[in-house]
Design a protein around this motif. Structure first.
Motif, PDB file in Angstrom:
ATOM      1  N   ASP A  92      -6.894  -6.303  10.881  1.00  0.00           N
ATOM      2  CA  ASP A  92      -5.677  -6.610  10.118  1.00  0.00           C
ATOM      3  C   ASP A  92      -5.853  -6.278   8.635  1.00  0.00           C
ATOM      4  N   LYS A  93      -7.028  -6.663   8.111  1.00  0.00           N
ATOM      5  CA  LYS A  93      -7.296  -6.349   6.697  1.00  0.00           C
ATOM      6  C   LYS A  93      -7.342  -4.841   6.469  1.00  0.00           C
ATOM      7  N   ALA A  94      -7.978  -4.116   7.399  1.00  0.00           N
ATOM      8  CA  ALA A  94      -8.067  -2.667   7.253  1.00  0.00           C
ATOM      9  C   ALA A  94      -6.680  -2.029   7.301  1.00  0.00           C
ATOM     10  N   ALA A  97      -4.843  -2.863   4.077  1.00  0.00           N
ATOM     11  CA  ALA A  97      -5.384  -2.056   2.985  1.00  0.00           C
ATOM     12  C   ALA A  97      -4.880  -0.612   3.085  1.00  0.00           C
ATOM     13  N   ALA A  98      -4.844  -0.075   4.305  1.00  0.00           N
ATOM     14  CA  ALA A  98      -4.347   1.282   4.489  1.00  0.00           C
ATOM     15  C   ALA A  98      -2.863   1.371   4.128  1.00  0.00           C
ATOM     16  N   GLU A  99      -2.108   0.327   4.532  1.00  0.00           N
ATOM     17  CA  GLU A  99      -0.678   0.323   4.195  1.00  0.00           C
ATOM     18  C   GLU A  99      -0.463   0.277   2.691  1.00  0.00           C
ATOM     19  N   ARG A 100      -1.278  -0.554   1.996  1.00  0.00           N
ATOM     20  CA  ARG A 100      -1.162  -0.611   0.542  1.00  0.00           C
ATOM     21  C   ARG A 100      -1.497   0.748  -0.076  1.00  0.00           C
ATOM     22  N   ARG A 101      -2.547   1.381   0.443  1.00  0.00           N
ATOM     23  CA  ARG A 101      -2.944   2.688  -0.073  1.00  0.00           C
ATOM     24  C   ARG A 101      -1.832   3.712   0.143  1.00  0.00           C
ATOM     25  N   VAL A 102      -1.243   3.688   1.333  1.00  0.00           N
ATOM     26  CA  VAL A 102      -0.146   4.608   1.631  1.00  0.00           C
ATOM     27  C   VAL A 102       1.034   4.350   0.692  1.00  0.00           C
ATOM     28  N   ALA A 103       1.335   3.046   0.472  1.00  0.00           N
ATOM     29  CA  ALA A 103       2.442   2.708  -0.429  1.00  0.00           C
ATOM     30  C   ALA A 103       2.173   3.214  -1.843  1.00  0.00           C
TER      31      ALA A 103
END
Length: 272
Positions: A92-94, A97-103
């Motif tokens: 879930d954290k990964a 984190a990936a979603e935040r990076r994509v955003a």
């Protein structure tokens, strides 16, 4: 049911490589090694492989008492549940984190796009301004070329007129010189005749005096005409000089306009 992406042989081979490298064998380590898959299934396949190896080489041992076996099963289940919960939490954290990076990437890309659009709009406006300036300069150049053509024609006309006036003045000077000589000779004769007539007296002396006065008046008139002709040629020469100067200035202005037009065309070529 979702098909299995990786075979047991692939998973076991990956686990053996991890084991040879001295790394801990976890579901995520196996997932990274094989390039995908469910970590729980990957770990299960590896554990089953280890169990089969142990069973193949293990010597018969006494079975655990029921109470111990149950306790071990309970601990194993608790441990498995905790590991599964930990894996879910890490995943879930990964993912977050990936979603935040994509955003962040999407936001940065949007800002870069907006900046590029603003720069493109500025460049387009600059090109429009340059084209407007270029049109104005071309109009000025066309007007300057028309003025230059008019000045050239005027200069040519003035030059022809000036040459004609000079020719007339030269002819007049020659005529005046001849006339002056004739006037001088006639005046000498008139003076001699007048002196003789005055000695004798009578109407002839008066007529000679009148003729002398007329000759002097004609001479003065001719001299005035020569002065007027000289002033006219001087005036025409000044007009020619002024027109020539204005034409030179018009040529310089046209050259300057051509240079500015070439510079603007070069700037527009760079902008485009």
């Amino acid at each position: 049911m979702r098909p299995v992406e990786f075979t047991s042989e692939d998973i076991i081979h990956a686990g053996q490589e991890l084991l040879a490298a001295g790394r801990n064998i976890t579901g995520f380590a196996l997932r990274q090694k094989v390039g995908g898959g469910n970590p729980n299934r990957l770990k299960q396949v590896w554990d089953e492989y280890l169990a089969s190896q142990i069973e193949a080489h293990a010597e018969p041992v006494a079975e655990l008492p029921v109470e111990v076996a149950e306790e071990v099963a309970g601990v194993a289940k608790t441990l498995t549940d905790r590991i599964a919960a930990l894996a879910v939490g890490l995943n879930d954290k990964a993912v977050k984190a990936a979603e935040r990076r994509v955003a962040e990437i999407v936001r940065a890309a949007g800002e870069q796009k907006e900046q590029a659009e603003r720069e493109l709009a500025d460049a387009s406006q600059t090109v429009d301004d340059l084209e407007e300036q270029l049109d104005g300069l071309r109009s000025e150049l066309e007007a300057a070329q028309i003025r230059l053509a008019d000045m050239t024609r005027e200069n040519q006309a003035l030059a022809v007129e000036l040459a004609q006036i000079r020719e007339r003045l030269s002819a007049n000077e020659q005529s005046a010189k001849v006339a002056a000589e004739q006037y001088a000779a006639e005046l000498d004769k008139m003076n001699n005749a007048l002196e003789a007539a005055q000695t004798r007296g009578g109407q002839a002396a008066e007529q000679l005096a009148v003729l002398k006065a007329q000759m002097l008046a004609e001479k003065e008139t001719h001299q005035e005409q020569r002065k007027a002709s000289s002033k006219e040629i001087t005036r025409q020469a000044e007009l020619y000089t002024k027109a020539h100067t204005e034409r030179d200035e018009a040529l310089k202005e046209a050259a300057t306009l051509r240079g500015r037009i070439q510079a603007l065309e070069a700037m527009m070529a760079v902008k485009s």
